[in-house]
Design a protein around this motif. Structure first.
Motif, PDB file in Angstrom:
ATOM      1  N   VAL A  84       0.869  -1.187   0.000  1.00 14.28           N
ATOM      2  CA  VAL A  84       0.000   0.000   0.000  1.00 14.28           C
ATOM      3  C   VAL A  84       0.903   1.234   0.000  1.00 14.28           C
ATOM      4  O   VAL A  84       1.829   1.333   0.816  1.00 14.28           O
ATOM      5  CB  VAL A  84      -0.928   0.019   1.231  1.00 14.28           C
ATOM      6  CG1 VAL A  84      -1.752   1.305   1.255  1.00 14.28           C
ATOM      7  CG2 VAL A  84      -1.850  -1.195   1.224  1.00 14.28           C
ATOM      8  N   TYR A  85       0.639   2.148  -0.910  1.00 16.38           N
ATOM      9  CA  TYR A  85       1.407   3.385  -1.010  1.00 16.38           C
ATOM     10  C   TYR A  85       0.541   4.525  -0.491  1.00 16.38           C
ATOM     11  O   TYR A  85      -0.594   4.719  -0.923  1.00 16.38           O
ATOM     12  CB  TYR A  85       1.868   3.623  -2.448  1.00 16.38           C
ATOM     13  CG  TYR A  85       2.890   2.589  -2.850  1.00 16.38           C
ATOM     14  CD1 TYR A  85       2.494   1.339  -3.322  1.00 16.38           C
ATOM     15  CD2 TYR A  85       4.251   2.836  -2.702  1.00 16.38           C
ATOM     16  CE1 TYR A  85       3.420   0.362  -3.647  1.00 16.38           C
ATOM     17  CE2 TYR A  85       5.194   1.868  -3.032  1.00 16.38           C
ATOM     18  CZ  TYR A  85       4.766   0.632  -3.493  1.00 16.38           C
ATOM     19  OH  TYR A  85       5.700  -0.325  -3.807  1.00 16.38           O
ATOM     20  N   PHE A 101      -3.021  12.045   6.302  1.00 14.56           N
ATOM     21  CA  PHE A 101      -2.782  10.910   5.422  1.00 14.56           C
ATOM     22  C   PHE A 101      -3.903  10.691   4.424  1.00 14.56           C
ATOM     23  O   PHE A 101      -5.085  10.898   4.745  1.00 14.56           O
ATOM     24  CB  PHE A 101      -2.640   9.626   6.263  1.00 14.56           C
ATOM     25  CG  PHE A 101      -1.421   9.609   7.144  1.00 14.56           C
ATOM     26  CD1 PHE A 101      -1.387  10.340   8.309  1.00 14.56           C
ATOM     27  CD2 PHE A 101      -0.313   8.850   6.796  1.00 14.56           C
ATOM     28  CE1 PHE A 101      -0.264  10.338   9.127  1.00 14.56           C
ATOM     29  CE2 PHE A 101       0.815   8.832   7.607  1.00 14.56           C
ATOM     30  CZ  PHE A 101       0.842   9.579   8.772  1.00 14.56           C
ATOM     31  N   GLY A 102      -3.525  10.217   3.240  1.00 19.68           N
ATOM     32  CA  GLY A 102      -4.507   9.693   2.310  1.00 19.68           C
ATOM     33  C   GLY A 102      -4.870   8.274   2.691  1.00 19.68           C
ATOM     34  O   GLY A 102      -4.264   7.683   3.594  1.00 19.68           O
ATOM     35  N   ARG A 103      -5.847   7.730   1.982  1.00 20.52           N
ATOM     36  CA  ARG A 103      -6.334   6.387   2.309  1.00 20.52           C
ATOM     37  C   ARG A 103      -5.438   5.279   1.759  1.00 20.52           C
ATOM     38  O   ARG A 103      -5.618   4.113   2.105  1.00 20.52           O
ATOM     39  CB  ARG A 103      -7.758   6.192   1.791  1.00 20.52           C
ATOM     40  CG  ARG A 103      -8.749   7.088   2.492  1.00 20.52           C
ATOM     41  CD  ARG A 103     -10.197   6.701   2.225  1.00 20.52           C
ATOM     42  NE  ARG A 103     -11.067   7.514   3.059  1.00 20.52           N
ATOM     43  CZ  ARG A 103     -11.391   7.228   4.317  1.00 20.52           C
ATOM     44  NH1 ARG A 103     -10.941   6.124   4.879  1.00 20.52           N
ATOM     45  NH2 ARG A 103     -12.172   8.023   5.016  1.00 20.52           N
ATOM     46  N   GLY A 104      -4.505   5.672   0.904  1.00 23.56           N
ATOM     47  CA  GLY A 104      -3.585   4.658   0.389  1.00 23.56           C
ATOM     48  C   GLY A 104      -4.033   4.064  -0.925  1.00 23.56           C
ATOM     49  O   GLY A 104      -5.221   4.068  -1.263  1.00 23.56           O
TER      50      GLY A 104
ATOM     51  N   TRP B  34       2.911   9.778  17.770  1.00 18.20           N
ATOM     52  CA  TRP B  34       2.111   8.560  17.765  1.00 18.20           C
ATOM     53  C   TRP B  34       0.992   8.729  16.736  1.00 18.20           C
ATOM     54  O   TRP B  34       0.350   9.791  16.668  1.00 18.20           O
ATOM     55  CB  TRP B  34       1.503   8.282  19.131  1.00 18.20           C
ATOM     56  CG  TRP B  34       2.455   7.691  20.113  1.00 18.20           C
ATOM     57  CD1 TRP B  34       3.098   8.343  21.128  1.00 18.20           C
ATOM     58  CD2 TRP B  34       2.905   6.328  20.187  1.00 18.20           C
ATOM     59  NE1 TRP B  34       3.910   7.477  21.818  1.00 18.20           N
ATOM     60  CE2 TRP B  34       3.809   6.229  21.265  1.00 18.20           C
ATOM     61  CE3 TRP B  34       2.633   5.169  19.448  1.00 18.20           C
ATOM     62  CZ2 TRP B  34       4.438   5.041  21.624  1.00 18.20           C
ATOM     63  CZ3 TRP B  34       3.258   3.994  19.796  1.00 18.20           C
ATOM     64  CH2 TRP B  34       4.149   3.931  20.880  1.00 18.20           C
ATOM     65  N   TYR B  35       0.804   7.661  15.968  1.00 21.15           N
ATOM     66  CA  TYR B  35      -0.283   7.584  15.003  1.00 21.15           C
ATOM     67  C   TYR B  35      -1.037   6.296  15.253  1.00 21.15           C
ATOM     68  O   TYR B  35      -0.508   5.348  15.848  1.00 21.15           O
ATOM     69  CB  TYR B  35       0.268   7.541  13.566  1.00 21.15           C
ATOM     70  CG  TYR B  35       1.047   8.741  13.142  1.00 21.15           C
ATOM     71  CD1 TYR B  35       2.436   8.782  13.256  1.00 21.15           C
ATOM     72  CD2 TYR B  35       0.404   9.857  12.603  1.00 21.15           C
ATOM     73  CE1 TYR B  35       3.161   9.898  12.849  1.00 21.15           C
ATOM     74  CE2 TYR B  35       1.128  10.973  12.187  1.00 21.15           C
ATOM     75  CZ  TYR B  35       2.503  10.973  12.316  1.00 21.15           C
ATOM     76  OH  TYR B  35       3.209  12.079  11.913  1.00 21.15           O
ATOM     77  N   ARG B  36      -2.271   6.228  14.768  1.00 26.72           N
ATOM     78  CA  ARG B  36      -2.971   4.957  14.827  1.00 26.72           C
ATOM     79  C   ARG B  36      -3.657   4.700  13.502  1.00 26.72           C
ATOM     80  O   ARG B  36      -3.959   5.616  12.732  1.00 26.72           O
ATOM     81  CB  ARG B  36      -3.975   4.927  15.974  1.00 26.72           C
ATOM     82  CG  ARG B  36      -5.264   5.622  15.683  1.00 26.72           C
ATOM     83  CD  ARG B  36      -6.327   5.340  16.698  1.00 26.72           C
ATOM     84  NE  ARG B  36      -7.591   5.911  16.264  1.00 26.72           N
ATOM     85  CZ  ARG B  36      -8.645   6.045  17.043  1.00 26.72           C
ATOM     86  NH1 ARG B  36      -8.599   5.637  18.300  1.00 26.72           N
ATOM     87  NH2 ARG B  36      -9.747   6.562  16.570  1.00 26.72           N
ATOM     88  N   GLN B  41      -8.759   1.453   7.642  1.00 23.92           N
ATOM     89  CA  GLN B  41      -8.892   2.903   7.550  1.00 23.92           C
ATOM     90  C   GLN B  41      -7.530   3.566   7.364  1.00 23.92           C
ATOM     91  O   GLN B  41      -6.496   2.903   7.367  1.00 23.92           O
ATOM     92  CB  GLN B  41      -9.593   3.441   8.800  1.00 23.92           C
ATOM     93  CG  GLN B  41     -11.016   2.904   8.960  1.00 23.92           C
ATOM     94  CD  GLN B  41     -11.765   3.581  10.079  1.00 23.92           C
ATOM     95  OE1 GLN B  41     -11.431   4.691  10.492  1.00 23.92           O
ATOM     96  NE2 GLN B  41     -12.792   2.916  10.578  1.00 23.92           N
ATOM     97  N   LYS B  42      -7.553   4.875   7.191  1.00 19.43           N
ATOM     98  CA  LYS B  42      -6.289   5.571   6.981  1.00 19.43           C
ATOM     99  C   LYS B  42      -5.578   5.823   8.303  1.00 19.43           C
ATOM    100  O   LYS B  42      -6.166   5.732   9.377  1.00 19.43           O
ATOM    101  CB  LYS B  42      -6.514   6.878   6.236  1.00 19.43           C
ATOM    102  CG  LYS B  42      -7.361   7.889   6.954  1.00 19.43           C
ATOM    103  CD  LYS B  42      -7.552   9.120   6.065  1.00 19.43           C
ATOM    104  CE  LYS B  42      -8.468  10.135   6.705  1.00 19.43           C
ATOM    105  NZ  LYS B  42      -8.672  11.312   5.851  1.00 19.43           N
ATOM    106  N   VAL B  43      -4.311   6.102   8.193  1.00 20.93           N
ATOM    107  CA  VAL B  43      -3.502   6.429   9.366  1.00 20.93           C
ATOM    108  C   VAL B  43      -3.938   7.797   9.896  1.00 20.93           C
ATOM    109  O   VAL B  43      -4.206   8.725   9.124  1.00 20.93           O
ATOM    110  CB  VAL B  43      -2.012   6.457   8.991  1.00 20.93           C
ATOM    111  CG1 VAL B  43      -1.157   6.820  10.199  1.00 20.93           C
ATOM    112  CG2 VAL B  43      -1.576   5.111   8.408  1.00 20.93           C
TER     113      VAL B  43
END
Lengths: 111, 113
Positions: A84-85, A101-104, B34-36, B41-43
């Motif tokens: 996944v990019y 972030f985008g969804r990838g 920290w990220y989740r 779903q997206k980060v």
């Protein structure tokens, strides 16, 4: 306001094909990151750029600040590129380092 | 090559229990995050930390969450009373400066039952 859109969501290619993944964002940024997420979940940073173009091996990242758009290209794709990019941006004026972030894009490269 | 490490790789806990996720950032880095990522779903950004204090926290980072850098090498995320919706992959990241490339750890998969 802080949307990061990627396309396509899924991409399938044959080994050797040239791949392009696109990312667009909504407001001015200070930096854009391209990340790779492996099937096990780990995230690796590929590029960070704020203008122009960067190249690393078979990967090329470009950004057009005026159009608020970036592309990630993979030349001569290989099955090991399957991952996944993710595109992520740091917006100008936001707190240092906070990324959106985008969804990838799920890339699958078949031999 | 220096890398960010995280422990444990997988944590299973009961709802309402406290968990501490641990990270060892790259040694000369000054900014920590920290990220989740909830499954599918997206980060999402949780919190950034610099100079021994929180720089920014997202709306997700409520009073149940806290971060600490107890000994100059570890960077921890504590969830005081876990909920089912806290189940996610949690990533730690570090960078040399606020506008530098971020290096991510391998993640801790938290499962709340």
């Amino acid at each position: 306001k802080n949307e990061v859109e990627q396309s396509p969501q899924n991409l399938t290619a044959q080994e050797g094909e040239f791949i392009t993944i696109n990312c667009s964002y909504s407001v001015g940024i200070s930096a854009l990151h391209w990340l790779q997420q492996h099937p096990g979940g780990g995230i690796v940073s590929l590029f960070m750029l704020s203008s122009g173009k960067k190249k690393h091996g078979r990967l090329i990242a470009t950004i057009n600040i005026q159009e608020k758009h970036s592309s990630l290209h993979i030349t001569a794709s290989h099955p090991r590129d399957s991952a996944v990019y993710i595109c992520a941006v740091a917006y100008r004026g936001s707190t240092l380092g906070r990324l959106y972030f985008g969804r990838g894009t799920q890339l699958t490269v078949w031999p | 090559e220096p890398e960010v490490t995280q422990t444990p790789s997988h944590q299973v806990t009961q709802m309402g229990q406290e968990v501490i996720l641990r990270c060892v950032p790259i040694s000369n880095h000054l900014y920590f995050y920290w990220y989740r990522q909830i499954l599918g779903q997206k980060v999402e950004f949780l919190v950034s930390f610099y100079n021994n204090e929180i720089s920014e926290k997202s709306e997700i980072f409520d009073d149940q969450f806290s971060v600490e850098r107890p000994d100059g090498s570890n960077f921890t995320l504590k969830i005081r009373s876990t909920k089912l919706e806290d189940s996610a992959m949690y990533f730690c990241a570090s960078s040399l400066g606020g506008w530098n490339e971020q290096f991510f750890g391998p993640g801790t998969r938290l499962t709340v039952l």
